[in-house]
Design a protein around this motif. Sequence first.
Motif, mmCIF file in Angstrom:
data_model
loop_
_atom_site.group_PDB
_atom_site.id
_atom_site.type_symbol
_atom_site.label_atom_id
_atom_site.label_comp_id
_atom_site.label_asym_id
_atom_site.label_seq_id
_atom_site.Cartn_x
_atom_site.Cartn_y
_atom_site.Cartn_z
ATOM 1 N N GLY A 1 0.816 -1.197 0.000
ATOM 2 C CA GLY A 1 0.000 0.000 0.000
ATOM 3 C C GLY A 1 0.852 1.250 0.000
ATOM 4 O O GLY A 1 2.051 1.221 0.246
ATOM 5 N N ARG A 2 0.205 2.309 -0.266
ATOM 6 C CA ARG A 2 0.884 3.604 -0.301
ATOM 7 C C ARG A 2 0.731 4.340 1.016
ATOM 8 O O ARG A 2 -0.235 4.141 1.743
ATOM 9 C CB ARG A 2 0.323 4.458 -1.423
ATOM 10 C CG ARG A 2 0.602 3.877 -2.772
ATOM 11 C CD ARG A 2 0.011 4.764 -3.847
ATOM 12 N NE ARG A 2 0.522 4.337 -5.128
ATOM 13 C CZ ARG A 2 1.168 5.131 -5.948
ATOM 14 N NH1 ARG A 2 1.344 6.392 -5.645
ATOM 15 N NH2 ARG A 2 1.610 4.673 -7.081
ATOM 16 N N LEU A 3 1.664 5.189 1.294
ATOM 17 C CA LEU A 3 1.653 5.946 2.540
ATOM 18 C C LEU A 3 0.461 6.894 2.601
ATOM 19 O O LEU A 3 -0.178 7.046 3.634
ATOM 20 C CB LEU A 3 2.960 6.721 2.695
ATOM 21 C CG LEU A 3 3.124 7.528 3.970
ATOM 22 C CD1 LEU A 3 3.103 6.603 5.176
ATOM 23 C CD2 LEU A 3 4.404 8.318 3.930
ATOM 24 N N PHE A 4 0.126 7.523 1.497
ATOM 25 C CA PHE A 4 -0.941 8.515 1.469
ATOM 26 C C PHE A 4 -2.214 7.980 0.824
ATOM 27 O O PHE A 4 -3.001 8.731 0.279
ATOM 28 C CB PHE A 4 -0.477 9.776 0.745
ATOM 29 C CG PHE A 4 0.601 10.507 1.503
ATOM 30 C CD1 PHE A 4 0.289 11.218 2.650
ATOM 31 C CD2 PHE A 4 1.915 10.458 1.084
ATOM 32 C CE1 PHE A 4 1.270 11.879 3.362
ATOM 33 C CE2 PHE A 4 2.909 11.120 1.785
ATOM 34 C CZ PHE A 4 2.584 11.833 2.928
ATOM 35 N N SER A 5 -2.434 6.675 0.916
ATOM 36 C CA SER A 5 -3.672 6.122 0.372
ATOM 37 C C SER A 5 -4.822 6.450 1.324
ATOM 38 O O SER A 5 -4.634 6.675 2.523
ATOM 39 C CB SER A 5 -3.555 4.609 0.199
ATOM 40 O OG SER A 5 -3.463 3.985 1.457
ATOM 41 N N HIS B 1 -5.154 4.057 4.332
ATOM 42 C CA HIS B 1 -4.155 4.284 5.381
ATOM 43 C C HIS B 1 -4.505 5.531 6.199
ATOM 44 O O HIS B 1 -4.342 5.543 7.425
ATOM 45 C CB HIS B 1 -2.767 4.412 4.764
ATOM 46 C CG HIS B 1 -1.675 4.555 5.773
ATOM 47 N ND1 HIS B 1 -1.356 3.551 6.658
ATOM 48 C CD2 HIS B 1 -0.852 5.592 6.055
ATOM 49 C CE1 HIS B 1 -0.377 3.963 7.436
ATOM 50 N NE2 HIS B 1 -0.056 5.201 7.095
#
Length: 66
Positions: free
Chosen positions: A1-5, A8
């Motif tokens: 996953g992405r940090l700024f999804s 999240h």
Amino acid sequence: GRLFSMAHIVQTLLHILQMTLSYGLMLVAMTFNTYLFFAVVLGAGMGHFLFGWRRSSAIDYNDHCH
């Protein structure tokens, strides 16, 4: 996953809310007011009774609310 999804970010906000409530309840219990202490304990017990019966049998090590 992405940090700024979005997932999240939502999980982070929910974690902040859970920690705020947990520390707030801890402060209430540490006032040494017997009535407030039992209100916190009975509320936690009632919450477990109403919502804890559908818990899965798998152990989630990321769950901080044991």
